[in-house]
Structures are given as C-alpha cells and as structure tokens.
Design a protein around this motif. Structure first.
Motif, PDB file in Angstrom:
ATOM      1  N   MET A 163      -6.809   0.582   2.099  1.00  0.00           N
ATOM      2  CA  MET A 163      -6.735  -0.425   1.032  1.00  0.00           C
ATOM      3  C   MET A 163      -7.268  -1.755   1.555  1.00  0.00           C
ATOM      4  O   MET A 163      -7.964  -2.479   0.840  1.00  0.00           O
ATOM      5  CB  MET A 163      -5.309  -0.591   0.516  1.00  0.00           C
ATOM      6  CG  MET A 163      -4.865   0.581  -0.348  1.00  0.00           C
ATOM      7  SD  MET A 163      -3.392   0.237  -1.315  1.00  0.00           S
ATOM      8  CE  MET A 163      -4.063  -0.764  -2.639  1.00  0.00           C
ATOM      9  N   GLU A 202      -9.123   0.971  -4.663  1.00  0.00           N
ATOM     10  CA  GLU A 202      -7.996   0.205  -5.185  1.00  0.00           C
ATOM     11  C   GLU A 202      -7.934  -1.154  -4.525  1.00  0.00           C
ATOM     12  O   GLU A 202      -7.732  -2.173  -5.194  1.00  0.00           O
ATOM     13  CB  GLU A 202      -6.696   0.989  -4.983  1.00  0.00           C
ATOM     14  CG  GLU A 202      -6.602   2.161  -5.939  1.00  0.00           C
ATOM     15  CD  GLU A 202      -5.401   3.065  -5.689  1.00  0.00           C
ATOM     16  OE1 GLU A 202      -5.347   4.106  -6.359  1.00  0.00           O
ATOM     17  OE2 GLU A 202      -4.562   2.733  -4.853  1.00  0.00           O
ATOM     18  N   GLY A 203      -8.114  -1.199  -3.220  1.00  0.00           N
ATOM     19  CA  GLY A 203      -8.119  -2.475  -2.516  1.00  0.00           C
ATOM     20  C   GLY A 203      -9.225  -3.375  -3.042  1.00  0.00           C
ATOM     21  O   GLY A 203      -9.015  -4.561  -3.307  1.00  0.00           O
ATOM     22  N   SER A 232      -8.295   4.835  -2.038  1.00  0.00           N
ATOM     23  CA  SER A 232      -7.554   3.688  -1.518  1.00  0.00           C
ATOM     24  C   SER A 232      -8.459   2.481  -1.317  1.00  0.00           C
ATOM     25  O   SER A 232      -8.078   1.349  -1.643  1.00  0.00           O
ATOM     26  CB  SER A 232      -6.902   4.057  -0.180  1.00  0.00           C
ATOM     27  OG  SER A 232      -6.142   5.235  -0.318  1.00  0.00           O
ATOM     28  N   PRO A 289       0.867  -1.168   0.000  1.00  0.00           N
ATOM     29  CA  PRO A 289       0.000   0.000   0.000  1.00  0.00           C
ATOM     30  C   PRO A 289       0.916   1.234   0.000  1.00  0.00           C
ATOM     31  O   PRO A 289       2.134   1.092  -0.018  1.00  0.00           O
ATOM     32  CB  PRO A 289      -0.754  -0.107   1.326  1.00  0.00           C
ATOM     33  CG  PRO A 289       0.060  -1.015   2.174  1.00  0.00           C
ATOM     34  CD  PRO A 289       1.018  -1.785   1.306  1.00  0.00           C
TER      35      PRO A 289
END
Lengths: 86, 302, 402
Positions: B78, C67-68, C64, B70
């Motif tokens: 994330m 994206e994960g 974020s 990350p």
C-alpha cells in the motif's frame, strides 16, 4: 470536504482515552535531587514529562503510573506514590 | 545533535492510547514520529498500535497526521502505491512511513515487504518487534526466539528467531538498521538517516520487550531493552549502502542468562537450550564483526 | 478521428486503459491476461502512456498498490484472472468498501482445480458479492468501449465504486477482431481529466484517518450507503452508455440487451459474455423456423438489473439460462440463481438451468439450438413444475477406433 461519510474516515477530531484513570501510583519529582539529565522525559511512554527551559515537569493527565521515569532516574529524584483509594 | 531538543518536538499521536502500562512500543512510536514530523503519512497494520487506537475509532482519528490501517498482509505494498501517487503529483517530500509489528513484517506481510524492498520503493519501514502476536493474545511469530513461551508454544518455541535485519540487508537496499528504545540517541540518529534517504527503501528493526507478553514489571521496560543490547542478544548496527557498522559496540558482553532470567517467558528454558542460545548470539556477533570488515561498492537501484 | 485496427481482446483492454490516462498501474502476469500487462509496460517505456507502473510480486500486492495510489489521489488500473483474482481477494473486498474507483479488467478463467487455464466465468462470479460493479462483455469492441465507460461510472460522485470488466479468456483475450479505436482527444472529451477524491484520501495538507476501527452500528451505515450506491449505479451506467453512444456511435444497451424479443415472444435464452455471439446465430436459425424464442444478454451482473430483466421477461413463458460456471450447493449455474431471484415475483414463468462451456469448452451454435428448442417446448406446457433439472450441454464424446 463534504462530510457525508460514504467511506470510513476519521475526520471528527482525535480519539483520546483517559489513561490517567488507569494508574494505581504516580510519580513525584523531588526537585533538589534532579540533575536535569532528561532521561525521564526521554523514556516516558505517554509523554507525561514536559520539558520547559531545561527543567522538567510532570503532567499527570495521561500518566499510567508505569514507573519507568522513577526506575531510570540516575539520582532517584522521582519516587512513585500510591494513588488514593486504589 | 541534542537528542533532548529533537524529542521536544510536537507529538502527533493521540495522548491517550490504550497501550499496556510501561509499553515501550508506545514510546518508540511517539519518538519516531517526532523525528519524522508532520509531513508524513503513517501506516499502522493490525497489531498492538492499531489495537490501542492509533488509527482512531469510528469517526475520530488517532493522530494529527494522515494515518490508516493497511491489511496485516500488505503494508509495504500500500505504501508503494502511495509513494507512486505522490511521485506523480510532485510531492516527493512527503514521508511514507510504516510502523508495523513483527507479525505484519516477518510473517504475513513478508511477501509485500520483500517485494517493495526488491523494487527499492522509497518508503520508511519500521518494524517494532515484540517477538510475537501480542495484541491478539501472545501467539508466536517467526520472530519469537527459540525456547520462548507464547500462547501457541506453551512449552517453548522449537525454532530459532528469523533474522529479519540481515534478510532485509541482503535485499541491498540503501539503509537498514537495528534500534532499541533504551538507546535513544542511536535510535533518533537512525530515524533521521532514514528520513534523509532519498535513494530508496529504509528498514528499521526495533526490539521492543513486551511487558505483558514477556513477563516483567513495567518499570523495567527500558532496562530490559538495555540488557538485550548489553548481552549482544540484539546488536545495534546499521547497513548503509551495503556497508555494515556496529553503532553501539559491546566489547565485553553480559551472558545472555542475565537477560533471559528476567523474563517469565523463558522460565521453562532448559540449560542446553540456553547454551545453544548463547552460541547463536556469539556466532551472530562474529558474523557482524566480519561483515564490518568487508569493503563495499555501493549498489544503486535508485 | 478514430481508426480501425485488428486486435486481440487483451490489446483492446490495454488500448482502452492507456486512453483513459491512469496514472498508476500495478498488475501481475497470469494466463490469459499477461499481454495486457506487457502492452501497458511497453506503452509506458516508450512514452506512449504517461504513468508509473509498479512491477509487483503478486496480485495481492497489485491490488494493494492500487489502493495506496488511489488513496494518494490518482486514477489506477489493473487486470487479472482466476487464481490472481482469488489471491487478491483480501484487498479486493476493501477496494469497494473504501469506495475507491479502481478499474480492473478480468480475463475470465476457470478456477483451479482441476488444473486449467481456459475460459469460464467462475472466477469473477465467485467474487460478485465483494461490492464491485461487474460488466460482462461479448466482443473486443465492447471490451474497449466498456473500459472507457467504466472509468466514468466509477468516478461518478453518485457511485464511487470499483469496476470489473470481464471478458472470456482465450475466446476474446487471444482472438483478433476488428476494433474501432477512438483517438486520445475524443476520449479526453468523454472522461474527466483526472481523479480528485473528496471522500477519502491520504494528504498531509488535509489529514484524516482512513479506516479507523468501527463499531457495528456505524458499519451498518456504511454498508447501507454502499448498497444504495450500487442501486444508483444502474442509472449512471445507462446514462454513461447513452453519452458514449452520442460521442462514439456505439450503444451496448446499458445493463441488459434484448435480441429479437417482442411482445409475442414466448421463450428466452439468457447469456453472459462471448457465448452470446453463438446464441444469436442459434436464435436467428430457430426464428427462421418460426419458433417463438429470443435472446437476453446480461451485461451488468452487479448491480443486478432486476427491474429491467423483469420487464423483458414479463410476457415470457419459459426462460433458459446458459451458465459458463457452476453454483455449488444449488446444482445449477450462478446466473440462473440471480435470474431466479429477479423473477421470484413472476410465479408463472418456467425456468431451465443449463451449464455449458466449463474449462474453456466451446458452447456451439448447435448446443444453443438444443437449449433453445428445450425452452420452446417448456413454453408450450400448460402446467407442470416451474423448476427444471439442470441440463449439461456437453460435446458428444467420440469412440476412437483402434
């Protein structure tokens, strides 16, 4: 999966650094002093101490010679010996 | 539980990573992943473990399980996304794990971490605290204690260490604990509790004395960690659904000077600063003892 | 069967997003985008959209989380504006370089400072070189249609890049228009059922490292592939536009639209976004006076459709670009610079930069008439410099009598 790698991925095996080449000393196990407490096995950062049926064996391939095993051993069954030529 | 049996499980991290000689973060990472097992995805933000090759290099991986970088600032976010994707796919059994330094947790990554904890997203967040940005040259972090040398506080840090475990416990997530590599049984039990926590966020804060950044011989790596506990500098406790419990009691503490005197990073610490440190340790211990006595109805935001 | 509704641009965006069946959404409210997030939260809460939404604490986390989730292997969507886009820039750059087909609407808003909430393209144009594909749309129907098209383009194996659909804040986000809303089965026929990554993912059954440390030479290889993917996207965008038209009956002309330009046209005005509506009016008026001036609307800024633009401008003598943004350092707007780069091989064309409508100011039909007349005059010049000084189109300030 198709490997034309449009994105940054690590798919071609494990990246291994030969850390065994770093050390200037290595541990030697004195078997008759060993009480098989397992502390060396527990505290070795690289996993160089292997456990086989309640006995412990040192595999020097990745050993960096940190000395933790020797220092933590309650019966001083492991001594650190200098590497030749270093 | 036979801790030696648990530690005899496969090590999924590359056997050759360039961590410093005697690094107990390397030890901690290998141990933690043995407990969590192969049905896991590992996030390693920039820092020591990323720098030494755990995510890999070029087209090779640093682990046998899925592992990724990350950003320094977004590890927890994330992982939130990953957890939601797995939830959609009915793959709730996968462990979604962060192994992040204090920089990524206490400082730059704090917003993301706090947000994910407030949402109680089900991730296992492990902070390895070596009290500074060690990988980039020993700069100070919010987790550096007062009086410590770092490359950006050459005359000693002026501010006290941020108490992350207490801050995370105040988010009232289901599981928070502090661990030490010197107390392996305690550490393994705590990782197993995190592994079993299906109610939401688990936060584990591990104090990892840094051979290079703190200044002590590599073979003393575990002994220094032990001293941090025996001086009550770093108490080992857990907070389960809000209930505090000290897991390794220290009925008669060693003076903190026994710990400080072993570390080059404290070589300039003054007598008054050391006394202040001892007072803070005593204060924090009293607080923990008092918190242990507080009865708690479990909070649920599952 | 589709049905007609009167809706705001934000509603068109959230409607399209819901129809595309994303599985994970993460978005943070910011004026003028906030109702997009509210709509989607409501749709999920009432069961209209089967998805999970993460109530993130910032835009940085929004990107974020997406994206994960995309690495986990699901379709994702978000929306933001100006400051939010700026805050998420760190993970934003990575979404494209990790080749994650995330779709994100941007309700265009001026960047602070001065303190402002209103429209300009400064926000999304400032991040045009972070590797995303960027569409700029003119009205609420185009918002809905383009978001649907974007999911197709993004997930196409020849592309695999994230996409922005940019629309002017307040002018479109808060303005109501008649919109044709396709029904779910029509959209299901147009879009693949779900996103199944083959190139990058996090899956314990198929372990890989995502984004290991990379040496420079290998990095160059990834960058080259990324640039090539953007070039292929030009074709895919046109293809998808055609396909969409066949199914839904509306064509938005791919990357560039020419309005009332023929082989005799001597001058052209270039626009982006909602200002195009007023520009069309102005062109109509001037053409009815017999002036030789047409309009070009640029719909896709990244990848930049240089070949198509060059072809359209091949007979043109003078072009004026109206920018609702500034290019600090060049004393012009940004789209002007982009157009200049595209026509650098046409040494004879005269190019006139205009700046207008910053901070949400209206770019009136009269301003477009002024701009168009200027371009017509330039087109009649026999010689003189190709470069022109930037003209700022501003409303005349009135003295107030006390």
């Amino acid at each position: 999966m198709s490997h034309n790698y449009v994105a940054p991925v690590g798919v071609e095996g494990i990246y291994i650094i030969k850390t065994g080449k770093w050390r200037t000393q290595h541990p030697v196990l004195v078997e008759d002093k060993c009480v098989k407490c397992g502390k060396c096995f527990m505290f070795c950062p690289v996993g160089a101490i292997k456990r086989e049926n309640d006995r412990y064996r040192i595999d020097l391939e990745y050993c960096k010679g940190c000395g933790i095993c020797s220092h933590e051993c309650p019966t001083k069954a492991i001594k650190m010996v200098g590497e030749e030529g270093k | 539980m036979n801790v030696l049996d648990v530690l005899d499980q496969p090590d999924v991290i590359s056997p050759g990573i360039s961590a410093c000689i005697g690094c107990n973060v390397e030890l901690t990472l290998r141990t933690v992943m043995k407990v969590l097992g192969k049905n896991s995805v590992l996030a390693i933000p920039p820092g020591c473990m990323g720098g030494v090759g755990v995510v890999g290099w070029d087209k090779k991986s640093g682990a046998e399980i899925p592992v990724f970088f990350p950003l320094l600032t977004n590890t927890a976010s994330m992982l939130t996304g990953l957890r939601l994707a797995y939830k959609r796919q009915g793959r709730g059994d996968i462990h979604v794990v962060a192994f992040a330094g204090d920089g990524a947790s206490v400082d730059a990554g704090f917003q993301a971490l706090s947000g994910a904890a407030e949402r109680n997203d089900r991730i296992i967040y492990i902070c390895y605290d070596n009290e500074g940005y060690m990988n980039t040259g020993y700069q100070r972090s919010g987790s550096t204690p007062k009086g410590a040398w770092t490359s950006t506080t050459p005359y000693g840090k002026l501010q006290i260490k941020k108490d992350m475990p207490r801050i995370m416990a105040d988010h009232r997530i289901p599981y928070v604990s502090t661990c030490s590599p010197a107390y392996m049984r305690d550490l393994v039990e705590k990782v197993e509790k995190a592994k079993r926590n299906e109610a939401g966020f688990s936060y584990l804060h591990i104090l990892n004395p840094c051979v290079s950044g703190w200044g002590f011989p590599p073979e003393e790596s575990i002994e220094i960690a032990r001293l941090s506990v025996k001086t009550r500098y770093f108490p080992l406790y857990e907070v389960v659904n809000g209930k505090y419990r000290i897991t390794v009691d220290v009925p008669h503490s060693l003076p903190v000077s026994d710990y400080v005197s072993r570390l080059k990073k404290f070589s300039r610490i003054s007598e008054p600063a050391l006394a202040e440190m001892q007072e803070l340790i005593d204060q924090q211990w009293q607080e923990l003892k008092a918190l242990e006595k507080v009865g708690v109805k479990p909070c649920s935001s599952a | 069967m589709s049905h007609v509704e009167v809706m705001t641009g934000n509603r068109a965006a959230s409607t399209a997003a819901c129809l595309a069946r994303p599985e994970v959404i993460a978005a943070y409210p910011i004026t003028p985008q906030s109702s997009v997030v509210e709509d989607i939260s409501k749709a999920i809460a009432v069961g209209k959209l089967d998805a999970l939404i993460s109530e993130v604490e910032s835009e940085h986390s929004a990107m974020s989380v997406l994206e994960g989730a995309t690495l986990g292997g699901v379709r994702t969507f978000s929306a933001t504006s100006s400051q939010g886009l700026a805050f998420m820039y760190e993970p934003y750059f990575r979404a494209s370089t990790l080749r994650l087909p995330i779709v994100m609407a941007i309700a265009n808003r001026e960047m602070i400072s001065p303190q402002t909430l209103w429209a300009s393209a400064q926000d999304s144009l400032s991040v045009r070189d972070a590797g995303w594909i960027q569409y700029y749309v003119e009205n609420n129907q185009e918002i809905l249609d383009t978001i649907l098209q974007a999911f197709r383009v993004a997930e196409d194996k020849r592309v695999l890049l994230p996409i922005n659909i940019c629309y002017d804040g307040f002018y479109l986000s808060h303005m109501s228009e008649r919109v044709d809303v396709p029904d779910q089965s029509e959209v299901d026929a147009f879009l693949p059922q779900c996103y199944k990554p083959e190139h990058i993912y996090l899956d314990p059954d198929r372990p890989m490292a995502v984004d290991p440390l990379t040496n420079g030479d290998l990095l160059m290889e990834y960058r080259q592939k990324h640039l090539e993917a953007q070039q292929r996207a030009l074709t895919v965008i046109e293809e998808v536009s055609e396909n969409f038209c066949n199914l839904f009956g509306r064509h938005w002309d791919g990357c560039v639209e020419a309005y009332k330009i023929n082989y005799n046209t001597k001058g052209a005005i270039i626009t982006l976004g909602s200002m195009t509506g007023a520009a069309r009016e102005a062109i109509d008026r001037l053409q009815s006076e017999g002036l030789s001036i047409g309009l070009i609307k640029i719909r896709v800024v990244r990848p930049f459709p240089k070949t198509e633009l060059r072809e359209l401008l091949s007979g043109i003598k003078a072009v004026g670009v109206v920018d609702r943004n500034v290019c600090f350092g060049w004393n012009t707007g940004i789209i002007y610079q982009e157009v200049l780069a595209a026509i650098s091989s046409s040494p004879s064309i005269i190019h006139q930069p205009f700046i207008a409508g910053l901070g949400g100011e209206d770019i009136t039909i009269e301003m477009f008439e002024t701009a168009a007349r200027q371009v017509v005059a330039l087109a009649q010049k026999k010689d003189g410099p190709r470069d022109q000084e930037t003209i700022w189109l501003r409303s005349v300030s009135e003295e107030v009598d006390e």
